[in-house]
Write a protein that holds these residues in place. Sequence first.
Motif, PDB file in Angstrom:
ATOM      1  N   GLY A  56       0.788  -1.240   0.000  1.00 21.57           N
ATOM      2  CA  GLY A  56       0.000   0.000   0.000  1.00 21.57           C
ATOM      3  C   GLY A  56       0.810   1.276   0.000  1.00 21.57           C
ATOM      4  N   ILE A  57       1.927   1.283  -0.718  1.00 22.13           N
ATOM      5  CA  ILE A  57       2.772   2.492  -0.718  1.00 22.13           C
ATOM      6  C   ILE A  57       2.064   3.638  -1.459  1.00 22.13           C
ATOM      7  N   GLN A  69       7.154   8.192   2.221  1.00 20.59           N
ATOM      8  CA  GLN A  69       7.060   6.885   2.888  1.00 20.59           C
ATOM      9  C   GLN A  69       8.077   5.914   2.301  1.00 20.59           C
ATOM     10  N   PHE A  89       4.251  -4.279  -2.917  1.00 27.17           N
ATOM     11  CA  PHE A  89       3.053  -4.486  -3.742  1.00 27.17           C
ATOM     12  C   PHE A  89       2.022  -3.416  -3.450  1.00 27.17           C
ATOM     13  N   ASP A  90       1.503  -2.857  -4.529  1.00 32.16           N
ATOM     14  CA  ASP A  90       0.316  -2.010  -4.476  1.00 32.16           C
ATOM     15  C   ASP A  90      -0.353  -2.175  -5.832  1.00 32.16           C
ATOM     16  N   PRO A  91      -1.653  -2.511  -5.863  1.00 32.28           N
ATOM     17  CA  PRO A  91      -2.280  -2.770  -7.163  1.00 32.28           C
ATOM     18  C   PRO A  91      -2.276  -1.567  -8.103  1.00 32.28           C
ATOM     19  N   ASN A 112      -1.243 -10.229  -6.115  1.00 35.00           N
ATOM     20  CA  ASN A 112      -1.915  -9.523  -5.020  1.00 35.00           C
ATOM     21  C   ASN A 112      -2.176 -10.523  -3.888  1.00 35.00           C
ATOM     22  N   PRO A 128       2.092   1.713   5.122  1.00 40.50           N
ATOM     23  CA  PRO A 128       1.742   3.095   5.480  1.00 40.50           C
ATOM     24  C   PRO A 128       0.314   3.475   5.083  1.00 40.50           C
ATOM     25  N   HIS A 129      -0.482   3.753   6.094  1.00 38.78           N
ATOM     26  CA  HIS A 129      -1.857   4.230   5.907  1.00 38.78           C
ATOM     27  C   HIS A 129      -2.702   3.295   5.042  1.00 38.78           C
TER      28      HIS A 129
HETATM   29  C1  LIG Z   1      -5.124   4.909   1.828  1.00 38.33           C
HETATM   30  S1  LIG Z   1      -4.041   4.469   0.516  1.00 38.33           S
HETATM   31  C2  LIG Z   1      -2.452   4.883   1.208  1.00 38.33           C
HETATM   32  C3  LIG Z   1      -1.492   5.270   0.134  1.00 38.33           C
HETATM   33  C4  LIG Z   1      -0.207   5.898   0.689  1.00 38.33           C
HETATM   34  N1  LIG Z   1       0.551   4.957   1.477  1.00 38.33           N
HETATM   35  C5  LIG Z   1      -0.529   7.134   1.479  1.00 38.33           C
HETATM   36  O1  LIG Z   1      -0.375   7.177   2.705  1.00 38.33           O
HETATM   37  O2  LIG Z   1      -0.976   8.093   0.837  1.00 38.33           O
HETATM   38  C6  LIG Z   1      -4.062   2.682   0.624  1.00 38.33           C
HETATM   39  C7  LIG Z   1      -3.227   2.031  -0.467  1.00 38.33           C
HETATM   40  O3  LIG Z   1      -3.351   0.619  -0.328  1.00 38.33           O
HETATM   41  C8  LIG Z   1      -3.343   0.049  -1.622  1.00 38.33           C
HETATM   42  N2  LIG Z   1      -3.892  -1.305  -1.603  1.00 38.33           N
HETATM   43  C9  LIG Z   1      -5.188  -1.682  -1.747  1.00 38.33           C
HETATM   44  N3  LIG Z   1      -5.286  -3.019  -1.728  1.00 38.33           N
HETATM   45  C10 LIG Z   1      -4.017  -3.497  -1.576  1.00 38.33           C
HETATM   46  C11 LIG Z   1      -3.472  -4.812  -1.501  1.00 38.33           C
HETATM   47  N4  LIG Z   1      -4.245  -5.888  -1.592  1.00 38.33           N
HETATM   48  N5  LIG Z   1      -2.140  -4.949  -1.330  1.00 38.33           N
HETATM   49  C12 LIG Z   1      -1.349  -3.852  -1.248  1.00 38.33           C
HETATM   50  N6  LIG Z   1      -1.808  -2.582  -1.321  1.00 38.33           N
HETATM   51  C13 LIG Z   1      -3.124  -2.408  -1.482  1.00 38.33           C
HETATM   52  C14 LIG Z   1      -4.169   1.041  -2.427  1.00 38.33           C
HETATM   53  O4  LIG Z   1      -3.973   0.907  -3.814  1.00 38.33           O
HETATM   54  C15 LIG Z   1      -3.656   2.359  -1.887  1.00 38.33           C
HETATM   55  O5  LIG Z   1      -2.551   2.840  -2.633  1.00 38.33           O
END
Ligand SMILES: C[S@@+](CC[C@H](N)C(=O)[O-])C[C@H]1O[C@@H](n2cnc3c(N)ncnc32)[C@H](O)[C@@H]1O
Length: 223
Positions: A56-57, A69, A89-91, A112, A128-129
């Motif tokens: 989730g970067i 981050q 990984f981030d989709p 994923n 992160p978040h």
């Molecule tokens: C709230 S955003 C946070 C993005 C960034 N880290 C920030 O703080 O702005 C959550 C992130 O999680 C990613 N995400 C969603 N499903 C995921 C998965 N199965 N594996 C990894 N990342 C995922 C989303 O694409 C998104 O970029």
Amino acid sequence: MATSAKILNPETCTVNEDWTIVLPRRGKKGRNLPRIRTPEEQQKPWFPTEMMVIYGIGSIESYETPRLQLSLAILMKRKLSWIGDVEVFDPILSATESRVLESLGCYVLLVNEQGRRCAIKPTLFYMPHCEAELYDNLLQANWGVMLKGMVLLGNSFETYEQHVLEYKSSVIVDTARHILAVRKLTQEFSINTVSDDYFAAFHDSSWHFFSPDVEAKLQLTEI
Ligand SMILES: C[S@@+](CC[C@H](N)C(=O)[O-])C[C@H]1O[C@@H](n2cnc3c(N)ncnc32)[C@H](O)[C@@H]1O
């Protein structure tokens, strides 16, 4: 930020002596060959290495927050000799962003995992978040003894608990069942954002360590 949480300086972290050496999981040609250590490296104390998984970067091309981050992850990798491979990984990552991440020494995952990576090797998770569901999936996948093998840097679990207590939100309770259940066995150290420039990237974030007697006490029914 949670008032009762303690502050941790990652530089002072020590690694559990029982942890084992982790060899690279997958790799490009030559990655599994032992690297010859430079004379400077040979002078330094040796630590076992652990994986670092980043979920989730976000879009490093579009936003400053994900870039900050990611910078923290790269600094940790450079500064802390016990951190081994970094997998990301981030989709939403584009092909270009993936190439940039690879050029920075990260391995971009093609699958994923929905956050369900099992910490069969000692693993540092940096999320992160992320959404509560992703943390909950991770905890569920490692529920029991494997929690001992992971450290998590991500949204404060204490804050999730406070939200539940304050707003009695059944939605949070449903999506964060494992987060809430693991709270009493978690040592949490909040990140102290010293400058407004970094607030968006690191607010409400904590290091989470899970108690060694976790196996005996984990009961979801208590929520
Ligand atoms: C709230 S955003 C946070 C993005 C960034 N880290 C920030 O703080 O702005 C959550 C992130 O999680 C990613 N995400 C969603 N499903 C995921 C998965 N199965 N594996 C990894 N990342 C995922 C989303 O694409 C998104 O970029």
